[in-house]
Write an enzyme that holds these catalytic residues in place. Structure first.
Site, PDB file in Angstrom:
ATOM      1  N   ASP A   1     -20.258   7.869 -25.398  1.00 47.46           N
ATOM      2  CA  ASP A   1     -19.033   8.634 -25.608  1.00 47.46           C
ATOM      3  C   ASP A   1     -19.339  10.023 -26.129  1.00 47.46           C
ATOM      4  OD1 ASP A   1     -16.803   7.400 -24.946  1.00 47.46           O
ATOM      5  OD2 ASP A   1     -16.216   6.736 -26.967  1.00 47.46           O
TER       6      ASP A   1
ATOM      7  N   PHE B   1     -20.736  12.237 -23.529  1.00 49.18           N
ATOM      8  CA  PHE B   1     -19.683  12.595 -22.579  1.00 49.18           C
ATOM      9  C   PHE B   1     -18.749  13.656 -23.184  1.00 49.18           C
ATOM     10  CE2 PHE B   1     -15.549  12.254 -20.590  1.00 49.18           C
ATOM     11  CZ  PHE B   1     -15.878  12.257 -19.239  1.00 49.18           C
TER      12      PHE B   1
ATOM     13  N   SER C   1       6.165  -1.331   5.641  1.00 46.46           N
ATOM     14  CA  SER C   1       5.840  -2.441   4.745  1.00 46.46           C
ATOM     15  C   SER C   1       5.300  -3.590   5.596  1.00 46.46           C
ATOM     16  CB  SER C   1       7.057  -2.846   3.937  1.00 46.46           C
ATOM     17  OG  SER C   1       8.050  -3.276   4.803  1.00 46.46           O
ATOM     18  N   LEU C   2       5.059  -4.698   4.959  1.00 47.00           N
ATOM     19  CA  LEU C   2       4.450  -5.821   5.675  1.00 47.00           C
ATOM     20  C   LEU C   2       5.451  -6.957   5.773  1.00 47.00           C
ATOM     21  CD1 LEU C   2       1.065  -5.873   3.758  1.00 47.00           C
ATOM     22  CD2 LEU C   2       1.391  -5.175   6.128  1.00 47.00           C
TER      23      LEU C   2
ATOM     24  N   GLU D   1      -7.418  -8.972   1.740  1.00 49.88           N
ATOM     25  CA  GLU D   1      -7.381  -8.117   0.545  1.00 49.88           C
ATOM     26  C   GLU D   1      -6.402  -8.697  -0.464  1.00 49.88           C
ATOM     27  OE1 GLU D   1      -6.178  -4.258   1.918  1.00 49.88           O
ATOM     28  OE2 GLU D   1      -7.715  -4.243   3.463  1.00 49.88           O
TER      29      GLU D   1
ATOM     30  N   LYS E   1      -3.237  -8.460  -2.804  1.00 51.11           N
ATOM     31  CA  LYS E   1      -2.008  -7.661  -2.717  1.00 51.11           C
ATOM     32  C   LYS E   1      -1.667  -7.199  -4.138  1.00 51.11           C
ATOM     33  CE  LYS E   1       2.543  -7.638  -0.545  1.00 51.11           C
ATOM     34  NZ  LYS E   1       3.254  -6.988  -1.610  1.00 51.11           N
TER      35      LYS E   1
ATOM     36  N   ASP F   1      -0.066  -5.526  -7.301  1.00 44.56           N
ATOM     37  CA  ASP F   1       1.352  -5.405  -7.617  1.00 44.56           C
ATOM     38  C   ASP F   1       1.614  -4.126  -8.401  1.00 44.56           C
ATOM     39  OD1 ASP F   1       3.911  -6.186  -7.498  1.00 44.56           O
ATOM     40  OD2 ASP F   1       3.779  -7.761  -9.016  1.00 44.56           O
TER      41      ASP F   1
ATOM     42  N   TYR G   1      -6.599   1.001  -0.082  1.00 39.52           N
ATOM     43  CA  TYR G   1      -6.735  -0.068   0.908  1.00 39.52           C
ATOM     44  C   TYR G   1      -6.464   0.335   2.356  1.00 39.52           C
ATOM     45  CZ  TYR G   1      -1.779  -0.362  -0.441  1.00 39.52           C
ATOM     46  OH  TYR G   1      -0.497  -0.078  -0.761  1.00 39.52           O
TER      47      TYR G   1
ATOM     48  N   LYS H   1       2.567 -14.269   0.389  1.00 38.53           N
ATOM     49  CA  LYS H   1       3.066 -14.156  -0.988  1.00 38.53           C
ATOM     50  C   LYS H   1       2.852 -15.476  -1.713  1.00 38.53           C
ATOM     51  CE  LYS H   1       6.208 -11.184  -1.821  1.00 38.53           C
ATOM     52  NZ  LYS H   1       6.520  -9.935  -2.345  1.00 38.53           N
TER      53      LYS H   1
ATOM     54  N   CYS I   1      28.817  -5.098 -31.648  1.00 37.43           N
ATOM     55  CA  CYS I   1      27.637  -5.830 -32.094  1.00 37.43           C
ATOM     56  C   CYS I   1      28.037  -7.272 -32.445  1.00 37.43           C
ATOM     57  CB  CYS I   1      27.040  -5.136 -33.313  1.00 37.43           C
ATOM     58  SG  CYS I   1      25.690  -6.072 -34.035  1.00 37.43           S
TER      59      CYS I   1
ATOM     60  N   CYS J   1      27.571  -7.541 -36.504  1.00 36.04           N
ATOM     61  CA  CYS J   1      28.304  -6.799 -37.533  1.00 36.04           C
ATOM     62  C   CYS J   1      29.560  -6.143 -36.986  1.00 36.04           C
ATOM     63  CB  CYS J   1      27.390  -5.758 -38.178  1.00 36.04           C
ATOM     64  SG  CYS J   1      26.988  -4.403 -37.070  1.00 36.04           S
TER      65      CYS J   1
ATOM     66  N   CYS K   1      23.147  -1.022 -31.514  1.00 38.76           N
ATOM     67  CA  CYS K   1      24.110  -1.100 -32.605  1.00 38.76           C
ATOM     68  C   CYS K   1      23.688  -0.007 -33.590  1.00 38.76           C
ATOM     69  CB  CYS K   1      24.049  -2.470 -33.284  1.00 38.76           C
ATOM     70  SG  CYS K   1      24.892  -2.452 -34.871  1.00 38.76           S
TER      71      CYS K   1
ATOM     72  N   CYS L   1      23.586  -3.778 -40.587  1.00 40.30           N
ATOM     73  CA  CYS L   1      23.691  -4.858 -39.595  1.00 40.30           C
ATOM     74  C   CYS L   1      22.616  -5.909 -39.928  1.00 40.30           C
ATOM     75  CB  CYS L   1      23.476  -4.260 -38.212  1.00 40.30           C
ATOM     76  SG  CYS L   1      23.425  -5.466 -36.904  1.00 40.30           S
TER      77      CYS L   1
HETATM   78  S1  IVH Z   1      -1.330  -2.512   3.485  1.00 37.89           S
HETATM   79  C1  IVH Z   1       1.283  -1.079   7.018  1.00 37.89           C
HETATM   80  N1  IVH Z   1      -2.753  -3.594   1.583  1.00 37.89           N
HETATM   81  O1  IVH Z   1       2.353  -4.194  -0.495  1.00 37.89           O
HETATM   82  C2  IVH Z   1       0.845  -1.847   5.867  1.00 37.89           C
HETATM   83  N2  IVH Z   1      -0.483  -3.098   1.116  1.00 37.89           N
HETATM   84  O2  IVH Z   1       4.800  -4.622   1.808  1.00 37.89           O
HETATM   85  C3  IVH Z   1       0.505  -1.056   4.698  1.00 37.89           C
HETATM   86  N3  IVH Z   1       0.186  -3.619  -1.188  1.00 37.89           N
HETATM   87  O3  IVH Z   1       4.046  -1.285   0.318  1.00 37.89           O
HETATM   88  C4  IVH Z   1       0.256  -1.825   3.480  1.00 37.89           C
HETATM   89  N4  IVH Z   1      -1.754  -4.384  -1.869  1.00 37.89           N
HETATM   90  O4  IVH Z   1       2.550  -1.192  -1.712  1.00 37.89           O
HETATM   91  C5  IVH Z   1      -1.546  -3.131   1.942  1.00 37.89           C
HETATM   92  N5  IVH Z   1      -4.171  -4.545  -0.007  1.00 37.89           N
HETATM   93  C6  IVH Z   1      -2.975  -4.062   0.345  1.00 37.89           C
HETATM   94  C7  IVH Z   1      -1.892  -4.030  -0.562  1.00 37.89           C
HETATM   95  C8  IVH Z   1      -0.651  -3.550  -0.126  1.00 37.89           C
HETATM   96  C9  IVH Z   1      -0.505  -4.113  -2.208  1.00 37.89           C
HETATM   97  C10 IVH Z   1       1.635  -3.280  -1.232  1.00 37.89           C
HETATM   98  C11 IVH Z   1       1.959  -1.925  -0.674  1.00 37.89           C
HETATM   99  C12 IVH Z   1       2.962  -2.150   0.412  1.00 37.89           C
HETATM  100  C13 IVH Z   1       3.399  -3.563   0.188  1.00 37.89           C
HETATM  101  C14 IVH Z   1       3.534  -4.262   1.524  1.00 37.89           C
END
Ligand code: IVH
Length: 676
Positions: free
Chosen positions: A34, A37, A83-84, A121, A123, A125, A232, A319, A413, A416, A431, A437
């Site tokens: 540290d 750095f 989206s997927l 991969e 997913k 969150d 990704y 999912k 509330c 109180c 409140c 209170c």
């Molecule tokens: S690929 C065309 N890869 O999940 C597809 N998405 O509904 C592009 N997410 O909006 C998405 N991990 O925010 C992809 N390894 C991963 C992911 C990923 C999380 C999220 C992303 C996307 C949603 C898919």
């Protein structure tokens, strides 16, 4: 140095610092301490300060934030952010595999030669982000938005240490890379702990927190939130490889954080194995995932398969199932916390969920109730997501009785009867009756006596309640008026416990000013800010004389804290409490000792404390380190300067310290360091 030499030096330092950031944040493997750095960074900052015209747009100094985005510009995505489609079972996966094979006109047999190569991969969150790089420099970061256009959050994205500002290696001149910004579980827990300490309502989950953080105007706050980012997907006209997996691996070499769990799988059975593995193991990951993403690896095949209106045919999300049950909402009650924040709680017909009986679920605030349109006597779906408290996810409308009417949120509330208020920018109702209170008063007392505050452990929550009900405690100052004779008639109060209580209260009078300041419960003033304030102002009188501008000048004090301090002491009741506490003999100024102790003998040094000590306990040691300008850390890394070792230290820690050449010192060595 000539200007040219300075320019060269700035470039060189930036490169070195970048490299160390990369080792630390992407590989989790620091190469220098540290101190080393910080020295490099300080050198760069000094040069930049003297030569602002030479600051590189990719300078690592940008990471600390500071840029303010008043309004986020809306930008159209070059490639729409789709989206997927979701799947939830093995059968869904087998169907997906069949659709892929049909789309590619392949026989649906299970001969290895015709099996598809999928990339599996995690997913993540969080929130999706598209990063554009022009000639290796991060030029833009855009959120998903509606998929067609998103918000330009470049300033905020630059504070995320794992997002490279400048790439290395051989990369395309122009490309976009997409990924997910997330908040690690530990960071989220720590943030909530700090919020709890200052009486704030805890945040619901890491995903919303990450997403809310990226929309903050002040990028230095974003920097402090320690977000992270996995990438990704690589998009562009001249990506180096013909397969998604190979491109991701190449992108890793340019400096991006690509998950080590991304795996190339041949055939759907291998994909299902990956899913099963992570369904079990995900709890151990340091970040949250809500499923697995499966993508056809070969770009040519992806092209052949194409897209539906909403999502690609070559990818799918699996999912994880969160167990869900349907039960009746009997009632909504309202809880009032220490700061007056009101939280609605759903009282449910008891139901089994994930091995426990669930009777209550949090509804968070009025907006959530409105959004769910949940009504008393409705049947609701309750879910337990991982480790978080159960939540209501939706209403079973088929079972709704037409008589069930919309919830009228509490206007007063429940404790109180004071009229609730709600500030425009806040989701929570409050409140405002802070000093009278009951749950607020009792909550404030519990905070006051807690370990990190006045540490009166002979006065627990139950006793506080008892004394409050008996009319002996109306506010924190009354604690110092308690007499043994008043305590003895109380139920379950024996001679010994009464004596302990009085002694504990007496002993607390030596608690230093900084902890007293934390204990009196000024909203937003946490343990750390109380420390910084106490050391700066040295006495309550000085603190009371400061205006907003002067308060903001104190390290760790921003607008919110400054306003909160002013508001707290603008209330005559609070001033009276301070007056009484002072008369009782509490420390309202820094002791001579503390003033002498405050120094920077340990500046730039990071300590890890492990084991059991004879002279001091761990909290005291930590405090001594901080008093002298040093830093504490929980785990050993290349950034650790010293391992302060006591008895019975874990062998793993010792091994790691030896491996990383971290100096190991005893309690006595440490004392000597301070004496020198
Ligand atoms: S690929 C065309 N890869 O999940 C597809 N998405 O509904 C592009 N997410 O909006 C998405 N991990 O925010 C992809 N390894 C991963 C992911 C990923 C999380 C999220 C992303 C996307 C949603 C898919």
């Amino acid at each position: 140095m000539t200007k040219a030499e300075i320019k060269q030096k700035i470039e060189k330092l930036s490169k070195i610092i970048d490299e160390h950031n990369h080792h630390y944040y992407v590989h989790d493997n620091p190469l220098i301490s540290d101190l080393e750095f910080d020295k490099l960074l300080e050198e760069l900052l000094n040069l930049e300060k003297e030569n602002p015209e030479l600051i590189l747009p990719t300078s690592p100094s940008q990471r600390v934030g500071g840029a303010i985005t008043k309004e986020f510009r809306t930008v159209k995505h070059k490639y729409p952010m789709l989206s997927l489609s979701n799947s939830y079972s093995k059968d869904d996966m087998i169907d997906f595999n069949r659709r892929v094979k049909d789309g590619l006109h392949l026989e649906n047999d299970l001969f290895a030669s015709s099996e598809i190569e999928y990339v599996c991969e995690l997913k993540f969150d969080g929130l999706s982000i598209g990063l554009t790089y022009e000639n290796g420099i991060l030029s833009q970061a855009i959120t998903r938005g509606d998929g067609v256009q998103g918000d330009d959050v470049t300033n905020n994205a630059k504070t995320i240490k794992s997002i490279p500002l400048q790439l290395k290696g051989k990369y395309p001149a122009l490309f976009e890379i997409r990924g997910e910004i997330y908040m690690p579980k530990k960071v989220f827990e720590q943030l909530n702990k700090e919020r709890e300490d200052i009486g704030e309502v805890p945040l619901a989950n890491p995903r919303n927190t990450a997403s809310g953080t990226m929309k903050m105007q002040d990028s230095s706050v974003v920097a402090s939130r320690k977000l992270d980012c996995f990438l990704y997907a690589l998009l562009g006209d001249d990506t180096p490889h013909k397969g998604h997996y190979e491109n991701l691996m190449e992108a890793k070499s340019w400096g991006f954080k690509i998950s080590e769990h991304t795996k190339l799988c041949k055939g759907i059975n291998s994909v299902i194995e990956y899913i099963d593995y992570w369904d079990k193991m995900r709890v151990d990951l340091p970040f949250e995932i809500d499923g697995i993403v499966i993508k056809v690896n070969d770009y040519k095949k992806q092209l052949q398969l194409g897209f539906t209106a909403k999502s690609p045919r070559w990818a799918i999300a699996y999912k994880f199932k969160a167990e869900q049950v349907c039960t009746k909402l009997l009632d909504i009650t309202y809880q009032v916390g220490r700061t007056g924040a009101v939280t609605p709680v759903a009282n449910l017909e008891p139901v089994q969920l994930g091995g426990t009986v669930v009777k209550r679920a949090s509804l968070h605030n009025a907006d959530i109730i409105e959004k769910l349109d949940v009504r008393i006597n409705d049947y609701v779906f309750v879910e337990k997501g991982g480790e978080i408290i159960p939540k209501i996810v939706s209403v079973n409308l088929e079972k709704r009785d037409a008589k069930n009417s919309k919830v009228l949120y509490a206007f007063e509330c429940p404790e109180c009867k004071t009229k609730l208020i709600r500030k425009e920018s806040e989701a929570q109702h409050y409140c405002p009756n802070e000093n009278f209170c009951p749950p607020q008063v009792k909550g404030k007392m519990e905070h006051f006596v807690s370990r990190k505050a006045m540490n009166i452990d002979s006065l627990g929550g139950e006793t506080i309640n008892q004394l409050y009900e008996a009319g002996l405690l109306k506010n924190i100052a009354d604690i110092y008026e308690l007499k043994k004779e008043q305590l003895l008639p109380l139920e379950r109060m024996a001679e010994k416990s009464a004596q302990n209580l009085i002694e504990g209260v007496e002993k607390s009078k030596t608690v230093p000013f900084e902890r007293v300041l934390f204990a009196i419960g000024i909203r937003h003033v946490g343990e750390t800010s109380a420390k910084k304030i106490a050391r700066k102002v040295k006495s309550i009188e000085t603190l009371l004389s400061l205006n907003k501008e002067e308060l903001v000048n104190i390290d760790e004090v921003g607008e919110t804290i400054a306003e909160s301090i002013l508001k707290h002491f603008a209330n005559p009741e609070n001033l009276e409490i301070v007056q009484k506490l002072k008369q009782a003999g509490l420390q309202f100024s820094l002791s001579e000792e503390a003033m002498a102790e405050t120094g920077d003998k340990l500046k730039g040094l990071t300590f890890v404390i492990s084991g059991v000590f004879t002279k001091y306990n761990r909290d005291q040691l930590k405090e001594m380190i901080e008093h002298n300008g040093g830093k504490n850390s929980g785990s050993i890394s290349g950034k650790t300067s010293y391992l302060l070792a006591g008895d019975n230290m874990g062998p793993e820690k010792l091994k790691k310290a030896e491996k990383l050449n971290v100096k190991i010192i005893s309690e006595e060595d440490f004392e000597k360091m301070l004496e020198e």
